[in-house]
Design a protein around this motif. Structure first.
Motif, PDB file in Angstrom:
ATOM      1  N   ILE A 101       5.591  21.513  43.933  1.00 34.97           N
ATOM      2  CA  ILE A 101       5.824  22.922  44.240  1.00 34.97           C
ATOM      3  C   ILE A 101       5.653  23.747  42.973  1.00 34.97           C
ATOM      4  O   ILE A 101       6.255  23.443  41.940  1.00 34.97           O
ATOM      5  CB  ILE A 101       7.251  23.150  44.797  1.00 34.97           C
ATOM      6  CG1 ILE A 101       7.499  22.279  46.037  1.00 34.97           C
ATOM      7  CG2 ILE A 101       7.472  24.626  45.119  1.00 34.97           C
ATOM      8  CD1 ILE A 101       8.945  22.268  46.499  1.00 34.97           C
ATOM      9  N   SER A 102       4.860  24.788  43.062  1.00 36.73           N
ATOM     10  CA  SER A 102       4.737  25.735  41.960  1.00 36.73           C
ATOM     11  C   SER A 102       5.996  26.602  41.965  1.00 36.73           C
ATOM     12  O   SER A 102       6.372  27.141  43.006  1.00 36.73           O
ATOM     13  CB  SER A 102       3.490  26.604  42.167  1.00 36.73           C
ATOM     14  OG  SER A 102       3.367  27.527  41.124  1.00 36.73           O
ATOM     15  N   GLU A 103       6.641  26.694  40.818  1.00 37.19           N
ATOM     16  CA  GLU A 103       7.861  27.495  40.750  1.00 37.19           C
ATOM     17  C   GLU A 103       7.952  28.174  39.392  1.00 37.19           C
ATOM     18  O   GLU A 103       7.330  27.734  38.420  1.00 37.19           O
ATOM     19  CB  GLU A 103       9.098  26.641  41.024  1.00 37.19           C
ATOM     20  CG  GLU A 103       9.290  25.484  40.096  1.00 37.19           C
ATOM     21  CD  GLU A 103      10.435  24.559  40.489  1.00 37.19           C
ATOM     22  OE1 GLU A 103      10.964  24.662  41.614  1.00 37.19           O
ATOM     23  OE2 GLU A 103      10.806  23.738  39.658  1.00 37.19           O
ATOM     24  N   PRO A 104       8.719  29.273  39.303  1.00 36.49           N
ATOM     25  CA  PRO A 104       8.850  29.959  38.021  1.00 36.49           C
ATOM     26  C   PRO A 104       9.428  29.029  36.960  1.00 36.49           C
ATOM     27  O   PRO A 104      10.265  28.175  37.258  1.00 36.49           O
ATOM     28  CB  PRO A 104       9.823  31.102  38.315  1.00 36.49           C
ATOM     29  CG  PRO A 104       9.769  31.288  39.791  1.00 36.49           C
ATOM     30  CD  PRO A 104       9.474  29.936  40.365  1.00 36.49           C
ATOM     31  N   VAL A 105       8.977  29.211  35.726  1.00 32.54           N
ATOM     32  CA  VAL A 105       9.507  28.436  34.603  1.00 32.54           C
ATOM     33  C   VAL A 105      10.987  28.773  34.403  1.00 32.54           C
ATOM     34  O   VAL A 105      11.807  27.908  34.121  1.00 32.54           O
ATOM     35  CB  VAL A 105       8.690  28.718  33.316  1.00 32.54           C
ATOM     36  CG1 VAL A 105       9.355  28.096  32.099  1.00 32.54           C
ATOM     37  CG2 VAL A 105       7.269  28.204  33.474  1.00 32.54           C
ATOM     38  N   SER A 106      11.330  30.027  34.606  1.00 26.87           N
ATOM     39  CA  SER A 106      12.709  30.493  34.416  1.00 26.87           C
ATOM     40  C   SER A 106      13.679  29.810  35.375  1.00 26.87           C
ATOM     41  O   SER A 106      13.339  29.538  36.527  1.00 26.87           O
ATOM     42  CB  SER A 106      12.776  32.002  34.650  1.00 26.87           C
ATOM     43  OG  SER A 106      14.111  32.444  34.703  1.00 26.87           O
TER      44      SER A 106
END
Length: 191
Positions: A101-106
């Protein structure tokens, strides 16, 4: 049918879709969502980022539409055993997690729970709004902590056929289901 049977059946049906079919059906789902709900500038939408390997509905179409129209976009991220909501922008940096899953680094939870719409991933949804997902319960946890006014919206390639026989006490149904052919409401007094 039992969730395990439905999970298996609809995982297979999804796998059988060609990439072109999945793209076309995702576009029809998006069009039905926009036509029915018509989100406005400043509204807040929580929307999942698809797992390409699982041929989930392409919500990148939704996300780009929202960002271009100044509709606030929040995406889920699993941190530990909890799903948090992160607000994203055009410049948000993403990475791919161990589930693909692509997800925010934050990892900064927005703390937001007052969404107008929560677009929810699922493998199957019956005609009562009962969802079959991957069985982790993350969205049941999210649904418990959001505003009662938020519209919980499932999106699926397939129309409901069977009923979910093993609904649990803690399962929270969606309010609407958007498919390529229709928008179903599970609320009484639907407009």
């Amino acid at each position: 049918m039992l969730k395990a049977e439905l999970r298996k059946k609809y995982t297979q049906k999804r796998k059988a879709l060609s990439p072109d079919e999945a793209f076309l059906l995702s576009g029809k789902i998006f069009e039905n969502f926009i036509r029915h709900f018509n989100p406005q500038e400043g509204e807040k939408v929580h929307v999942f980022i698809p797992i390409p390997a699982r041929k989930e509905i392409d919500t990148q179409i939704f996300i780009q539409y929202f960002l271009k129209r100044n509709i606030r976009v929040y995406v889920p991220k699993i941190v530990g055993d909890k799903l948090i909501s992160i607000e994203i922008f055009e410049e948000t940096v993403f990475e791919t997690n161990s589930w693909g899953i692509s997800e925010p680094v934050s990892n900064e939870d927005s703390g937001e729970n007052n969404f107008q719409y929560v677009i929810t991933p699922l493998l199957y949804c019956d005609r009562k709004g009962n969802r079959v997902g991957y069985g982790k319960g993350f969205y049941d946890g999210l649904f418990q902590n959001i505003s009662a006014e938020a519209k919980k919206i499932g999106v699926n390639y397939f129309d409901p056929e069977e009923y979910v026989d093993d609904v649990w006490e803690k399962d929270i149904p969606v309010d609407y289901l958007v498919t390529p052919t229709e928008v179903l409401s599970f609320l009484s007094g639907w407009e």
